[in-house]
Design an enzyme around this catalytic site. Sequence first.
Site, PDB file in Angstrom:
ATOM      1  N   TYR A  79      47.395  13.820   8.272  1.00  0.00           N
ATOM      2  CA  TYR A  79      47.999  12.600   8.814  1.00  0.00           C
ATOM      3  C   TYR A  79      47.143  11.332   8.631  1.00  0.00           C
ATOM      4  CZ  TYR A  79      51.674  15.197  11.417  1.00  0.00           C
ATOM      5  OH  TYR A  79      52.746  15.970  11.786  1.00  0.00           O
ATOM      6  N   HIS A  93      54.585  16.786  18.724  1.00  0.00           N
ATOM      7  CA  HIS A  93      54.803  17.952  17.844  1.00  0.00           C
ATOM      8  C   HIS A  93      55.086  19.182  18.691  1.00  0.00           C
ATOM      9  CE1 HIS A  93      54.148  20.849  14.571  1.00  0.00           C
ATOM     10  NE2 HIS A  93      54.267  19.822  13.742  1.00  0.00           N
ATOM     11  N   GLY A  94      55.789  20.148  18.115  1.00  0.00           N
ATOM     12  CA  GLY A  94      55.983  21.437  18.790  1.00  0.00           C
ATOM     13  C   GLY A  94      54.636  22.149  18.918  1.00  0.00           C
ATOM     14  N   ASP A  95      54.481  22.991  19.937  1.00  0.00           N
ATOM     15  CA  ASP A  95      53.169  23.634  20.132  1.00  0.00           C
ATOM     16  C   ASP A  95      52.971  24.856  19.227  1.00  0.00           C
ATOM     17  OD1 ASP A  95      54.788  25.501  21.277  1.00  0.00           O
ATOM     18  OD2 ASP A  95      53.945  25.368  23.296  1.00  0.00           O
ATOM     19  N   THR A 126      60.823  25.702  20.621  1.00  0.00           N
ATOM     20  CA  THR A 126      62.053  26.442  20.936  1.00  0.00           C
ATOM     21  C   THR A 126      62.222  27.566  19.926  1.00  0.00           C
ATOM     22  OG1 THR A 126      62.976  24.296  21.510  1.00  0.00           O
ATOM     23  CG2 THR A 126      64.538  26.138  21.350  1.00  0.00           C
ATOM     24  N   ASP A 208      49.833  50.612 -20.363  1.00  0.00           N
ATOM     25  CA  ASP A 208      50.601  49.379 -20.570  1.00  0.00           C
ATOM     26  C   ASP A 208      51.083  49.306 -22.027  1.00  0.00           C
ATOM     27  OD1 ASP A 208      51.596  46.809 -20.370  1.00  0.00           O
ATOM     28  OD2 ASP A 208      49.621  45.842 -20.422  1.00  0.00           O
TER      29      ASP A 208
END
Length: 435
Positions: A79, A93-95, A126, A208
């Site tokens: 930021y 902000h959401g935790d 949430t 291979d």
Amino acid sequence: MVLDMKKVYTCFCTDVIHEGHLNILREANKYGEVTVGILSDAAMIKFNRFPTVTIDERKKIVENTGLASKVIIQNEIMYDQVIAELKPDYVIHGDNWCKGPESAIRQNVIDNLVTYGGQLIEVGYTYNENVKKIDDNIREKLAMPEYRRKRLRQLLKLCPIVKTIEVHSGLTGLIAEKTIVEHNGELDQFDAMWLSSLCDSTAKGKPDIELVDMSSRMRTIDDVMEVTTKPIILDGDTGGLIEHFVYNVRTLERMGVSAVIIEDKTGLKKNSLFGTEVAQTQDSIENFSEKIRAGKNAQRTEEFMIIARIESLILEKGQEDALKRAFAYVDAGADAIMIHSRKKSPDEIFVFCDRFRKENSDTPIVVVPTSFNSVTEAELAQHGVNIVIYANQLTRSAFPAMQSTAVEILKNHRALEVDSKLMPFKEIITLIDDM
Ligand code: SPV
Ligand code: MG
């Protein structure tokens, strides 16, 4: 605007607004005038999932809530710049960012706010059945062929270099999908997955040599696809007979694979890292160009990529031969070229890339720095490389770890001695998400 109104800032990287976001926005509005930053695609893909809608749409859905005075684009994960420009009184902000790699972003916000007395407000995240369902829907959408297939081309536009890691199973797919690292204040994750012929064969205890057939390779692709969303680049070996290659191109496209890399060898293919120690035959330019053309004619989407792999340096045929082939393959329709080398130093790769870039500025270049592993992604990007593939490191790290565990158990006639080196069994039983 009321003059003494406080400035509030929050940043979103969502494709869908759900009740959790509305909750944050409503809360933010209690503190003052709200500016919402929309994290740019290039920043978002470093730690989050790929966006399913354009940045303009992501901006619009936030504007449509009517809960933001201003919506801007935030170009960096951290930021520093946005806080310096806006000087918000509050960042909200959401935790959910308190744990894991995202906690580095949180710390960055705190460090910036403290310089002038700004405040961080964290709202309970949430996460109910409804939100989980929305999250799952986006993830499932990203895994669908029509979303996954085009992702490599999208990444080529977004990333300075597309970081690609080897996968050969659902489990390695999960590592490629979920590993996010915080290092020196930066977040990062892999962009794409490489379905290596060497590692797919090795996982099956086979050499291979194109012995593990296409049906089996597709089974592996499907296992990986079941648990991931990131784009897949398939190691298509020589591509086989032209008559077979065209069918495989359609199947891969339909599955949602983004690209196939085919190498200009013919006959019994052996792994390139053997170099000239084993007999290997390079295909003619004409025949290999014909294979590329046939593949391009067979594909039905604009998005699928056929990438031509040049083995001239591996077979010690020199730069001129490598470059001649590169230009011929591009003319035949190759969407990108891969140049391979087994030298310890990246010098011959740099020479090739610089000379190729002089005449062709936009066809993507792919490299696989297995032997020239001191080279950094930044150096490769400086020489015009667009995709870097870490082609076998997961397999090579797993094998010695498993072998040493087997040895320790045999020596001690019990498993106690190795236990401290192992993932706790509680973690292994919860490693895989429930549907
Ligand atoms: C693979 O990973 O199978 C490759 C790359 O083809 S290399 O092993 O270097 O040839
Ligand atoms: Mg291979």
